[in-house]
Design a protein around this motif. Structure first.
Motif, PDB file in Angstrom:
ATOM      1  N   ARG A 182       0.827  -1.218   0.000  1.00 14.93           N
ATOM      2  CA  ARG A 182       0.000   0.000   0.000  1.00 14.93           C
ATOM      3  C   ARG A 182       0.856   1.261   0.000  1.00 14.93           C
ATOM      4  NH1 ARG A 182      -3.100  -3.012   3.733  1.00 14.93           N
ATOM      5  NH2 ARG A 182      -2.096  -1.891   5.469  1.00 14.93           N
ATOM      6  N   VAL A 183       1.943   1.263   0.767  1.00 19.48           N
ATOM      7  CA  VAL A 183       2.808   2.442   0.787  1.00 19.48           C
ATOM      8  C   VAL A 183       3.442   2.659  -0.584  1.00 19.48           C
ATOM      9  CG1 VAL A 183       4.890   3.414   1.823  1.00 19.48           C
ATOM     10  CG2 VAL A 183       3.224   2.259   3.264  1.00 19.48           C
ATOM     11  N   ARG A 184       3.830   1.581  -1.233  1.00 15.07           N
ATOM     12  CA  ARG A 184       4.417   1.724  -2.570  1.00 15.07           C
ATOM     13  C   ARG A 184       3.392   2.268  -3.567  1.00 15.07           C
ATOM     14  NH1 ARG A 184       7.950  -3.916  -3.029  1.00 15.07           N
ATOM     15  NH2 ARG A 184       9.659  -3.230  -1.640  1.00 15.07           N
ATOM     16  N   ASP A 188       3.674   5.775  -5.738  1.00  5.81           N
ATOM     17  CA  ASP A 188       3.489   5.919  -7.181  1.00  5.81           C
ATOM     18  C   ASP A 188       2.499   7.035  -7.527  1.00  5.81           C
ATOM     19  OD1 ASP A 188       5.243   3.820  -7.512  1.00  5.81           O
ATOM     20  OD2 ASP A 188       3.656   2.293  -7.666  1.00  5.81           O
ATOM     21  N   LYS A 189       1.533   7.271  -6.625  1.00 10.72           N
ATOM     22  CA  LYS A 189       0.529   8.295  -6.886  1.00 10.72           C
ATOM     23  C   LYS A 189       0.914   9.663  -6.353  1.00 10.72           C
ATOM     24  CE  LYS A 189      -3.265   4.946  -6.769  1.00 10.72           C
ATOM     25  NZ  LYS A 189      -4.533   4.546  -6.087  1.00 10.72           N
ATOM     26  N   THR A 191       2.620  13.247  -5.819  1.00 11.86           N
ATOM     27  CA  THR A 191       3.134  14.248  -6.760  1.00 11.86           C
ATOM     28  C   THR A 191       4.019  15.273  -6.074  1.00 11.86           C
ATOM     29  OG1 THR A 191       1.110  15.537  -6.426  1.00 11.86           O
ATOM     30  CG2 THR A 191       1.154  13.982  -8.291  1.00 11.86           C
ATOM     31  N   LYS A 192       3.820  15.473  -4.777  1.00 12.03           N
ATOM     32  CA  LYS A 192       4.616  16.451  -4.048  1.00 12.03           C
ATOM     33  C   LYS A 192       5.877  15.793  -3.501  1.00 12.03           C
ATOM     34  CE  LYS A 192       0.654  19.259  -2.624  1.00 12.03           C
ATOM     35  NZ  LYS A 192      -0.068  19.857  -1.474  1.00 12.03           N
ATOM     36  N   LEU A 193       6.948  16.591  -3.460  1.00  9.00           N
ATOM     37  CA  LEU A 193       8.217  16.078  -2.954  1.00  9.00           C
ATOM     38  C   LEU A 193       8.121  15.745  -1.475  1.00  9.00           C
ATOM     39  CD1 LEU A 193      11.186  15.442  -3.438  1.00  9.00           C
ATOM     40  CD2 LEU A 193      11.715  17.861  -2.967  1.00  9.00           C
ATOM     41  N   SER A 194       7.423  16.563  -0.700  1.00  7.34           N
ATOM     42  CA  SER A 194       7.282  16.300   0.738  1.00  7.34           C
ATOM     43  C   SER A 194       6.548  14.984   0.984  1.00  7.34           C
ATOM     44  CB  SER A 194       6.539  17.454   1.408  1.00  7.34           C
ATOM     45  OG  SER A 194       5.251  17.627   0.819  1.00  7.34           O
ATOM     46  N   ASP A 195       5.528  14.720   0.178  1.00  5.33           N
ATOM     47  CA  ASP A 195       4.809  13.457   0.327  1.00  5.33           C
ATOM     48  C   ASP A 195       5.694  12.266  -0.020  1.00  5.33           C
ATOM     49  OD1 ASP A 195       2.649  14.973   1.024  1.00  5.33           O
ATOM     50  OD2 ASP A 195       1.694  14.888  -0.967  1.00  5.33           O
ATOM     51  N   VAL A 196       6.508  12.433  -1.051  1.00  5.18           N
ATOM     52  CA  VAL A 196       7.404  11.338  -1.457  1.00  5.18           C
ATOM     53  C   VAL A 196       8.420  11.040  -0.367  1.00  5.18           C
ATOM     54  CG1 VAL A 196       9.146  10.641  -3.127  1.00  5.18           C
ATOM     55  CG2 VAL A 196       7.078  11.791  -3.916  1.00  5.18           C
ATOM     56  N   VAL A 197       8.987  12.091   0.242  1.00  2.00           N
ATOM     57  CA  VAL A 197       9.985  11.901   1.303  1.00  2.00           C
ATOM     58  C   VAL A 197       9.350  11.211   2.510  1.00  2.00           C
ATOM     59  CG1 VAL A 197      11.486  13.095   2.925  1.00  2.00           C
ATOM     60  CG2 VAL A 197      11.413  13.812   0.531  1.00  2.00           C
ATOM     61  N   ALA A 198       8.168  11.647   2.900  1.00  5.24           N
ATOM     62  CA  ALA A 198       7.491  11.042   4.047  1.00  5.24           C
ATOM     63  C   ALA A 198       7.157   9.577   3.770  1.00  5.24           C
ATOM     64  CB  ALA A 198       6.228  11.822   4.385  1.00  5.24           C
ATOM     65  N   LEU A 199       6.692   9.306   2.555  1.00  4.16           N
ATOM     66  CA  LEU A 199       6.345   7.924   2.213  1.00  4.16           C
ATOM     67  C   LEU A 199       7.591   7.034   2.138  1.00  4.16           C
ATOM     68  CD1 LEU A 199       3.594   8.540  -0.490  1.00  4.16           C
ATOM     69  CD2 LEU A 199       3.274   7.627   1.814  1.00  4.16           C
ATOM     70  N   GLU A 200       8.713   7.586   1.673  1.00  3.95           N
ATOM     71  CA  GLU A 200       9.957   6.803   1.640  1.00  3.95           C
ATOM     72  C   GLU A 200      10.398   6.413   3.050  1.00  3.95           C
ATOM     73  OE1 GLU A 200      12.826   9.040  -0.460  1.00  3.95           O
ATOM     74  OE2 GLU A 200      12.163   8.375  -2.454  1.00  3.95           O
TER      75      GLU A 200
END
Length: 325
Positions: A182-184, A188-189, A191-200
């Protein structure tokens, strides 16, 4: 017209009753035929199965035959996970030969040899400690073979049921994998850099937990599929030769007397050695008394001899008549 219509309505139930009865009988006959045909089919199937079983077994199973052995064989428990361990201590005549036999029994059962330690005790006898891993289905057989290699000194066996742990870990692994997936998908969905960093960061944490669960799952699987046997092999001491006691002779008496004399001298030396420190201390105290203390003591005057006045000499007794002076 009305009379004829009324008469027709009154006769209708009388006509329908035989028709319904006939239909019911027809349905009952069909169902009976179906059931009888089904019963015949079932009986034919049972007979076919019994015939197949007799054909596969080569006729009726005889007592003590292969069929009886299969029937009396204990069924394997399914869905239960058990960790089996054993510790054996065996005394053997030759440690290397017994170790080779243990290795052969383990490898023939589909297992492998783990840690091994060999040394000698205080009497120079060889001893070995080895860890063996064998499949669960061959555990009892291998233990029996190892016990028969020599004289069994001790045996300690344990069985731990870890079914709950295995089920719990499997469930947590499945949930954690779904969580990582689910996190992956969210990554993939995003779009914001902050969201990508938090999800990583969240993905890294969940993947680490998943790896820990997978390691625990692998450990449980290894311990439940392979039993652990710790074997201790020790060398038996050689048998002592029995010495016959003959009648003692002159040399035996001389040897015994010399041994007693040497033992007496040894005890005398030991006693003297024990008394020597105290004797040296007493001699030192006497020397100090004679050389240092005694000369300093005041001397007493020598007693004067007493002068006595001599008294008169005793008179000579007179001699009687006829006696000479």
């Amino acid at each position: 017209m009305q009379a004829s219509g009324t008469t027709t309505l009154r006769r209708a139930p009388r006509l329908l009753a035989p028709l319904l009865l006939a239909a019911a009988l027809a349905l009952t006959g069909c169902s009976g035929a179906g059931s009888s045909s089904g019963g015949d089919n079932a009986k034919s199937d049972v007979r076919a199965d019994s015939a197949d079983s007799k054909g596969a077994g080569g006729g009726a199973a005889e007592p003590g035959g292969e069929g009886a052995a299969k029937a009396t064989k204990t069924p394997k428990l399914t869905g239960i996970h058990i960790i089996r361990t054993a510790s054996l201590s065996v005394r053997v005549k030759d440690v290397p030969d017994a170790l080779d036999a243990a290795r052969a029994a383990t490898e023939s059962a589909g297992g492998y040899v783990g840690d091994e330690t060999t040394d000698r005790d205080g009497h120079g006898h060889e001893r070995t400690r080895v860890t063996l891993r064998v499949p669960q289905e061959s555990y009892e057989k291998v233990v029996g073979q190892l016990t028969g290699t020599g004289r069994l000194l001790s045996r300690d066996q344990s069985a731990q049921d870890v079914t709950d742990q295995v089920v719990d870990v499997d469930s947590r692994v499945a949930s954690q994998r779904a969580s990582v997936a689910r996190v992956r998908e969210l990554m993939d969905k995003a779009t914001k850099l902050s969201d990508v960093v938090a999800l990583e960061g969240e993905l890294s944490s969940r993947e680490s937990e998943l790896e820990a669960l997978l390691a625990r799952q692998a450990s449980l699987k290894d311990r439940t599929t392979m039993a652990t046997i710790t074997l201790k092999l020790s060398e038996a001491p050689p048998a002592k030769a029995v010495v016959k006691d003959d009648d003692p002779g002159f040399l035996d008496a001389l040897s015994g007397g010399w041994g007693a004399f040497v033992a007496f001298l040894r005890w005398v030396v030991i006693v003297l050695a024990a008394v020597l420190p105290f004797a040296a201390l007493v001699a030192l105290l006497v020397l100090v008394w004679l050389r240092l203390v005694r000369p300093r003591l005041p001397r007493r005057p020598a007693p004067q001899p007493a002068h006595t006045v001599p008294g008169p000499l005793p008179s000579h007794p007179r001699s009687g008549p006829g006696e000479q002076d």
